[in-house]
Enzyme design. Structure first.
Site, PDB file in Angstrom:
ATOM      1  N   HIS A 124       0.863  -1.182   0.000  1.00 28.30           N
ATOM      2  CA  HIS A 124       0.000   0.000   0.000  1.00 28.30           C
ATOM      3  C   HIS A 124       0.899   1.231   0.000  1.00 28.30           C
ATOM      4  CE1 HIS A 124      -3.754   2.109   1.956  1.00 28.30           C
ATOM      5  NE2 HIS A 124      -3.332   2.709   0.851  1.00 28.30           N
ATOM      6  N   LEU A 127      -1.039   7.682  -0.438  1.00 33.86           N
ATOM      7  CA  LEU A 127      -1.685   8.063   0.809  1.00 33.86           C
ATOM      8  C   LEU A 127      -2.102   6.805   1.556  1.00 33.86           C
ATOM      9  CD1 LEU A 127      -3.028  10.059   2.779  1.00 33.86           C
ATOM     10  CD2 LEU A 127      -5.067   9.976   1.319  1.00 33.86           C
ATOM     11  N   CYS A 168      -2.457   1.741  -4.854  1.00 32.52           N
ATOM     12  CA  CYS A 168      -1.902   3.069  -5.102  1.00 32.52           C
ATOM     13  C   CYS A 168      -2.971   4.098  -4.764  1.00 32.52           C
ATOM     14  CB  CYS A 168      -1.477   3.199  -6.566  1.00 32.52           C
ATOM     15  SG  CYS A 168      -0.507   1.805  -7.170  1.00 32.52           S
ATOM     16  N   GLU A 169      -2.849   4.735  -3.612  1.00 28.58           N
ATOM     17  CA  GLU A 169      -3.922   5.600  -3.126  1.00 28.58           C
ATOM     18  C   GLU A 169      -3.572   7.079  -3.285  1.00 28.58           C
ATOM     19  OE1 GLU A 169      -6.919   6.110   0.715  1.00 28.58           O
ATOM     20  OE2 GLU A 169      -5.569   4.395   0.569  1.00 28.58           O
ATOM     21  N   VAL A 170      -4.405   7.788  -4.011  1.00 25.87           N
ATOM     22  CA  VAL A 170      -4.341   9.244  -4.197  1.00 25.87           C
ATOM     23  C   VAL A 170      -2.940   9.695  -4.613  1.00 25.87           C
ATOM     24  CG1 VAL A 170      -5.124  11.452  -3.296  1.00 25.87           C
ATOM     25  CG2 VAL A 170      -6.067   9.362  -2.352  1.00 25.87           C
TER      26      VAL A 170
END
Length: 276
Positions: A124, A127, A168-170
């Site tokens: 992860h 963000l 892949c967050e933000v």
């Protein structure tokens, strides 16, 4: 639909496998992923043709029973498993309960430990809300050249640790696109643009159940309004029940069981004899 043996040695069918995800770019294929932590959510995801779901490790058995063909990723909670031994036990328990992979936001050593056991591990990056104190607030990651380069390095380290995929967050869409070209990881975009192998949104956002919709999400339903109607209807029904009890209008004759007159007389006669 691919046939496999799952981690409990049972024959199963999946809409997508790890091998499919790794080959997705070669065939210009994209998959969909949502969250599912209840039986109802898993049933809905399966019926809607969703490919993949993320669920808490403790919910895997429930989600697998309701969604037999879904690719399930088990989220290893920070508090549920702390030591390396606990993390490994939790991961294998989730896999034997029906998960196809695990996701962790822990450090590279944890990823490497899981990967050494041939466990498909998703990392992860970008963000990570629970680690947002390091950023100072909830915000996109990679909005400066220096931060984007540092993020690329984290992708490389995650791949070297043995992860097969990464949430892949933000991450800014153009940064995500460039990083994807330079990474062998399966990319799962949550608010990081369309250039990814998997596009991910939370079910509660998709269905319109949240008070505030994140900028990266889109609501396709309005379950919040339905939930509010259900809440109001529940209170109204309970209030009506209480009022009827207090006014002696519930239960009514039609809502109680009856005994034939002859049987009741016999019962009373027996009572009178016993009390004599």
């Amino acid at each position: 639909m691919p046939r496999i043996y799952d981690w409990s040695a049972k024959e199963a069918e999946r809409r997508v496998t790890v091998a499919d995800l790794l080959a997705a770019r070669n065939f210009d294929k994209r998959y969909t992923q949502v969250t599912a932590n209840t039986e109802d959510e898993a049933i809905a995801a399966e019926a809607a043709g969703i490919d993949m779901v993320v669920t808490r490790a403790r919910n895997v058995a429930t989600v697998r029973k309701a969604g037999p063909n879904l690719f399930i990723t088990a989220a290893l909670g920070f508090a549920e498993a702390i030591t390396q031994d606990e993390i490994l036990r939790t991961a294998f328990r989730a896999l034997t309960d029906g998960a196809d992979s695990v996701i962790t936001a822990r450090g590279m050593s944890t990823v490497a430990m899981l990967a050494r056991e041939d466990i498909p591990v998703m990392g992860h990056l970008g963000l990570v809300p629970r680690k947002s104190t390091w950023l100072g607030k909830l915000r996109a990651v990679g909005k400066t050249a220096a931060e984007a380069l540092e993020l690329l390095e984290r992708f490389r380290r995650l791949e070297d640790a043995g992860a097969f995929a990464v949430e892949c967050e933000v991450i800014p869409a153009r940064v995500m696109s460039e990083i994807r070209k330079r990474s062998g990881l399966v990319t799962v975009s949550l608010g990081s643009g369309p250039d990814a192998d998997v596009v991910f949104l939370f079910t509660e956002d998709i269905c319109g159940e949240t008070d505030r919709l994140p900028r990266h999400a889109r609501a396709y339903g309005n379950l919040r309004a339905l939930h509010e109607r259900v809440r109001i209807e529940r209170i109204s029904a309970l209030q009506a029940f209480r009022e009827d009890v207090l006014s002696n209008s519930f239960p009514a004759p039609k809502e109680v069981s009856i005994i034939a007159d002859a049987e009741f007389e016999s019962f009373q006669s027996a009572l009178n004899k016993n009390s004599a």
